[in-house]
Design a protein around this motif. Structure first.
Motif, mmCIF file in Angstrom:
data_model
loop_
_atom_site.group_PDB
_atom_site.id
_atom_site.type_symbol
_atom_site.label_atom_id
_atom_site.label_comp_id
_atom_site.label_asym_id
_atom_site.label_seq_id
_atom_site.Cartn_x
_atom_site.Cartn_y
_atom_site.Cartn_z
ATOM 1 N N SER A 1 0.840 -1.193 0.000
ATOM 2 C CA SER A 1 0.000 0.000 0.000
ATOM 3 C C SER A 1 0.877 1.246 0.000
ATOM 4 O O SER A 1 1.915 1.302 0.672
ATOM 5 C CB SER A 1 -0.897 0.007 1.238
ATOM 6 O OG SER A 1 -1.751 -1.113 1.247
ATOM 7 N N LEU B 1 0.988 5.414 0.756
ATOM 8 C CA LEU B 1 0.312 6.378 1.623
ATOM 9 C C LEU B 1 -0.302 7.482 0.783
ATOM 10 O O LEU B 1 0.378 8.094 -0.049
ATOM 11 C CB LEU B 1 1.305 6.967 2.623
ATOM 12 C CG LEU B 1 0.729 7.947 3.657
ATOM 13 C CD1 LEU B 1 -0.187 7.202 4.635
ATOM 14 C CD2 LEU B 1 1.860 8.656 4.405
ATOM 15 N N GLU C 1 3.575 1.664 9.727
ATOM 16 C CA GLU C 1 4.072 0.976 8.536
ATOM 17 C C GLU C 1 5.319 0.164 8.831
ATOM 18 O O GLU C 1 6.174 0.580 9.619
ATOM 19 C CB GLU C 1 4.384 1.980 7.424
ATOM 20 C CG GLU C 1 3.163 2.615 6.788
ATOM 21 C CD GLU C 1 2.980 4.061 7.181
ATOM 22 O OE1 GLU C 1 2.538 4.859 6.322
ATOM 23 O OE2 GLU C 1 3.286 4.403 8.342
ATOM 24 N N LYS D 1 7.767 -3.111 6.548
ATOM 25 C CA LYS D 1 7.923 -4.100 5.474
ATOM 26 C C LYS D 1 8.947 -5.140 5.940
ATOM 27 O O LYS D 1 10.095 -5.144 5.508
ATOM 28 C CB LYS D 1 8.397 -3.431 4.193
ATOM 29 C CG LYS D 1 7.448 -2.379 3.645
ATOM 30 C CD LYS D 1 8.026 -1.682 2.424
ATOM 31 C CE LYS D 1 7.094 -0.599 1.902
ATOM 32 N NZ LYS D 1 7.686 0.127 0.737
ATOM 33 N N ASN E 1 1.998 -3.628 4.116
ATOM 34 C CA ASN E 1 2.976 -2.909 4.945
ATOM 35 C C ASN E 1 2.317 -2.125 6.068
ATOM 36 O O ASN E 1 2.920 -1.208 6.624
ATOM 37 C CB ASN E 1 3.801 -1.960 4.085
ATOM 38 C CG ASN E 1 2.937 -0.931 3.356
ATOM 39 O OD1 ASN E 1 1.829 -1.242 2.918
ATOM 40 N ND2 ASN E 1 3.442 0.287 3.220
ATOM 41 N N ARG E 2 1.085 -2.487 6.442
ATOM 42 C CA ARG E 2 0.363 -1.708 7.446
ATOM 43 C C ARG E 2 -0.094 -2.594 8.603
ATOM 44 O O ARG E 2 -0.709 -3.646 8.394
ATOM 45 C CB ARG E 2 -0.855 -1.032 6.814
ATOM 46 C CG ARG E 2 -0.483 0.021 5.793
ATOM 47 C CD ARG E 2 -1.700 0.717 5.239
ATOM 48 N NE ARG E 2 -1.299 1.802 4.342
ATOM 49 C CZ ARG E 2 -2.141 2.677 3.813
ATOM 50 N NH1 ARG E 2 -3.435 2.592 4.095
ATOM 51 N NH2 ARG E 2 -1.697 3.609 3.013
ATOM 52 N N GLU F 1 9.320 6.398 1.371
ATOM 53 C CA GLU F 1 8.621 5.418 2.209
ATOM 54 C C GLU F 1 9.505 4.216 2.540
ATOM 55 O O GLU F 1 8.994 3.170 2.945
ATOM 56 C CB GLU F 1 7.334 4.955 1.523
ATOM 57 C CG GLU F 1 7.526 4.350 0.149
ATOM 58 C CD GLU F 1 6.201 3.957 -0.512
ATOM 59 O OE1 GLU F 1 5.152 4.476 -0.081
ATOM 60 O OE2 GLU F 1 6.232 3.127 -1.433
ATOM 61 N N GLN G 1 10.273 2.053 6.149
ATOM 62 C CA GLN G 1 9.532 0.842 6.504
ATOM 63 C C GLN G 1 10.332 -0.423 6.240
ATOM 64 O O GLN G 1 9.998 -1.491 6.758
ATOM 65 C CB GLN G 1 8.228 0.794 5.705
ATOM 66 C CG GLN G 1 7.378 2.034 5.855
ATOM 67 C CD GLN G 1 6.340 2.162 4.759
ATOM 68 O OE1 GLN G 1 5.763 1.169 4.324
ATOM 69 N NE2 GLN G 1 6.101 3.381 4.290
ATOM 70 N N ASP H 1 5.137 6.803 8.941
ATOM 71 C CA ASP H 1 6.077 7.247 7.902
ATOM 72 C C ASP H 1 5.472 8.339 7.026
ATOM 73 O O ASP H 1 4.956 8.073 5.937
ATOM 74 C CB ASP H 1 6.494 6.035 7.061
ATOM 75 C CG ASP H 1 7.673 6.343 6.157
ATOM 76 O OD1 ASP H 1 8.304 7.394 6.363
ATOM 77 O OD2 ASP H 1 7.961 5.532 5.255
#
Length: 830
Positions: free
Chosen positions: A2, A4, A53, A55, A77-78, A125, A128, A135
């Protein structure tokens, strides 16, 4: 994953006030992964739902205020959070994966000595990929960074680091930072440390580059200190961090990154081979550019990514201007190089379908994926040109006064374009808001053309404008002397549009140069008399900055189909052998080689174009036989190598290890020659392997990859293609080197089958490896030399599919527009 959105960021910023991060990284777990723990203290202003967030390779545990949360709740990633009003502490423990694409925590194994290095690049981003975070740039917080590193490593970070027990390093607590500014660089660095203005300064590189950093350390530190002092003369706010380190790191995607207190640079700036003064000046400009960010970007940060231009345009302008002011004893006028090379980047970008305002409307940057596309010639070169025009219109005193208001009002916070313009307006009576609307919210390049009317000694100068922006420019009036020199009569300050034509004194000038001094941003044309004078007497114009302006105008005439590419080469052949400004020689040769010889002329006409370039290079070699101009001689040798169509001369240089009369062949020149011999079919795998044994460094590995991909052999092409697209083993740099070797104009028939294959391969690569590799594929692996209607039609059909990630889509929009332009140039004057 995803991305942002702006709306999500605004909602989260209204909900949260983030106070503090304690980030603990463990780099001792091997070559593939590292440990990451992030403890975040924050306040929820009201009860509500949000997300953090991450990853991870593996998410081990999550606690919110001491209560465990389910790691399986992580979606893409959330990690969702349900919050009550008040204070909270979130702890996230995970295993993260090292990157080989220059994103997140990049890991590099130096083939020279087997040492490993890691560094972070957390822009946009990618934080993450290293630790859990809220973030977005307007959720600033204080950071405490701790890193456990292998024995013998040094850890650098945003604050001064200290080594404790068991290889654990801790960094000093930072002031409030946006998440994307956090930086860690760890490895067995070679470091040179000093002190300036009461602060510790340091420069760092991998150990195998130590002799080259040592050789340049005095210059790098002199530039750094001079720029630091100059910024303190300009800005009221002092440098806001506790130290100033500069780390030259391997396989870095951008030129540099403005991490507070720890600027990271691509380590090509540690020169291991001979370079020209212009290349050294570029390094100095990048140092000054990144230092400017310490105030504009780091101290005062954008609220959302639509204002990234505020960071980059400002730093670009200040970088060139400050080196010009603070390092004039080391370098020539930096604005000449900006005009010849950097500004054309902005002009070209502004004429493509992908152009956008310098300051795009916030609605035009709805998410981080779209924001990433705006790091281009608009945000850098056009934006810097607009600021230079603003300073010319506003005056530097008022401009700096407005900046200092801006820094004072928003230090350690976030600001928008509206804030910036309001703060400039507070320092002047001029209508800065109207200027911003006309310059920062519009797209495209105006074109200015002089029009002279009169007779005898009574002439009027009018400026015809194709476009809508106001311009404050100088018009240079030149007269031809009996010896052929075009002597400056006077420079007139003009506001365009004019209230009335400017009255000239004396006879009609032989040459009128609009935007003399290059303070404006517009394409330029000549009246009929001036065009003849410019093209015939270009090298006889005394001011190199004026010559740069004229060369840019001539370049644009070629791109717009108004001047035949062959005529440009004739102009270059007539004037470059007499040119004294190195930046102009380099810029003209680069355009002539990369655009004219490789794309704008047909395959039948290409040999003649390359012959013209070789003739120019030989003239420059003859001119430099006395050894007085080594930089110009190096430029000529590079041009002669790149334009060779037979192997004899350059092969003899490689065998002998020197060019007769100099220079000696260093690694860069040896790989350059071997790459050209590979394209010409005049070398083989055995010779490439022998050269790699001679130079087993990282750049040697890249040189070998380029040479192997350049061989005119079906098996070599198939192997290169498989390495790029059928596996994910290549790092970002090795991918680029392979791509640069693969497509060659001389080998169009050999690689024809890959033109159509490119699109599926690049789309799949982008989906697998992400935006950095997608951009590299679109930039370097695109079949740019297939200049024909079928290739263009194929690309346009695939672009319409809409199945590719935004980074690749944007790059292909630009590539296909450049391809269409090349076809138009061929058709217009072919």
């Amino acid at each position: 994953m995803s991305v942002l959105t702006r709306d999500e960021a605004q909602t989260r910023a209204q909900l949260l006030d983030v106070h503090h991060y304690a980030v603990d990284l463990d780099l001792t777990g091997g070559d593939e992964t590292f440990g990451s723990t992030s403890r975040i203290r924050f306040t929820a202003r009201t009860a509500g739902d949000t997300f953090v967030e991450l990853k991870p390779d593996a998410l081990h545990s999550v606690t919110l205020d001491g209560a465990p949360l389910d790691p399986a709740a992580l979606t893409e990633n959330r990690l969702p959070l349900t919050l009550t009003e008040g204070e909270h502490e979130l702890t996230v423990t995970a295993t993260m994966r090292y990157s080989h694409t220059g994103e997140g925590m990049h890991r590099f194994l130096d083939p020279t000595d087997g040492e490993s290095y890691v560094y972070t690049q957390l822009f946009m981003e990618d934080v993450q990929r290293v630790f859990a975070a809220f973030d977005q740039p307007d959720l600033k917080a204080v950071f405490d960074i701790a890193v456990t590193a292998p024995e013998g490593w040094t850890v650098l970070s945003n604050g001064i680091t200290e080594q404790g027990e068991d290889g654990r390093w801790t960094a000093a607590t930072t002031p409030p930072l946006s998440t994307y500014f956090v930086c860690v660089a760890a490895g067995p660095w070679h470091s040179i440390r000093t002190e300036h203005a009461g602060l510790p300064f340091g420069i760092h590189c991998r150990r195998s580059l130590a002799p080259y950093l040592d050789a340049d350390a005095d210059e790098i530190l002199a530039v750094t200190k001079a720029c630091y002092d100059r910024y303190h003369e300009k800005f009221d706010e002092p440098y806001p961090f506790d130290s100033y380190d500069q780390a030259f790191v391997p396989e870095f995607n951008p030129g540099a990154m403005e991490n507070p207190g720890l600027v990271t640079f691509r380590d090509e700036f540690v020169f291991r081979s001979a370079v020209t003064a212009t290349e050294r000046m570029t390094r100095a400009m990048v140092i000054a550019h990144e230092m400017a960010h310490m105030w504009f970007g780091d101290l005062v940060t954008l609220r959302w990514w639509d204002d990234i231009w505020l960071n980059e345009s400002f730093a670009e302008y200040m970088g060139y201007q400050t080196v010009n002011e603070a390092c004039s004893d080391l370098f020539a006028d930096t604005w000449i190089d900006f005009g010849v090379t950097r500004k054309s980047w902005g002009y070209d970008a502004d004429q493509r379908p992908s152009t956008h305002p310098v300051a795009p409307d916030p609605e035009g940057v709805p998410d981080t994926a779209s924001a990433l596309l705006n790091f281009d010639g608009i945000s850098y070169a056009k934006g810097a040109s607009a600021l230079r025009q603003l300073v010319a219109w506003l005056g530097e005193t008022d401009f700096l006064a407005g900046l200092n208001i801006h820094f004072k009002r928003h230090k350690f916070g976030n600001a928008t374009l509206a804030d910036f313009i309001d703060n400039l307006a507070a320092a002047t009576d001029r209508d800065v808001h109207a200027w911003a609307e006309q310059w920062l919210r519009t797209t495209g390049v105006d074109t200015l053309t002089p029009r002279l009317t009169g007779e005898g000694n009574r002439w009027d100068l009018a400026v015809d404008r194709a476009g809508s922006r106001p311009h404050r420019i100088q018009a240079g009036l030149y007269d031809r002397r009996p010896d052929g020199e075009l002597a400056l009569r006077e420079r007139l300050l003009l506001d365009v549009p004019q209230q009335e034509p400017a009255r000239l004194t004396g006879p009609r000038p032989d040459l009128v140069v609009l935007n003399d001094g290059d303070l404006g941003y517009a394409k330029l044309r000549f009246d009929e008399v001036s065009e003849e004078s410019a093209l015939r007497g270009l090298s006889r114009i005394p001011d190199p900055l004026t010559r740069a302006v004229v060369w840019n105008a001539v370049r644009d005439m070629v791109r717009d189909g108004e001047l035949a590419p062959a005529d440009y080469l004739e102009i270059a052949r007539a004037h470059l052998p007499e040119e004294t400004e190195l930046a102009i020689v380099q810029g003209v040769l680069a355009f002539a080689r990369q655009e004219i010889a490789d794309r704008y002329v047909s395959a039948d006409d290409r040999p003649a174009a390359l012959a013209a370039l070789r003739e120019i290079a030989r003239c420059l070699l003859r001119r430099t036989e006395d050894g007085e101009e080594p930089d110009l001689r190096l430029t000529a040798v590079r041009a002669l190598v790149d334009s060779a169509t037979t192997p004899d001369q350059i092969a003899s240089w490689l065998d002998e290890g020197t060019v007769h009369g100099g220079p000696e062949l260093d690694p860069e020149l040896r790989w350059r020659i071997l790459a050209r011999l590979a394209v010409l079919g005049a070398t083989d795998e055995a010779a490439i392997a022998a050269e790699l044994e001679r130079d087993p460094s990282a750049t040697g590995q890249e040189g070998a990859a380029r040479c192997r991909a350049g061989l005119p052999d079906p098996a070599a092409k198939a192997a290169a293609w498989a390495a790029m697209f059928d596996s994910d083993d290549l790092s970002n740099y090795l991918f680029t080197a392979t791509a640069l070797g693969f497509w060659q104009p001389e080998q169009a028939d050999l690689v024809q089958e890959y033109v159509e294959r490119f699109y599926d391969a690049a789309i799949a690569l982008g989906d697998r490896r992400g935006p950095a590799m997608a951009e590299a594929a679109g930039r370097h692996a695109f079949p740019a030399y297939a200049v024909d209607a079928d290739s263009l039609a194929l690309g346009e059909r695939r672009l319409a599919d809409g199945t590719m990630i935004p980074a690749l889509h944007r790059k292909l929009v630009d590539q296909l527009d450049d391809l269409a332009r090349a076809l138009r140039v061929r058709e217009a004057l072919g």
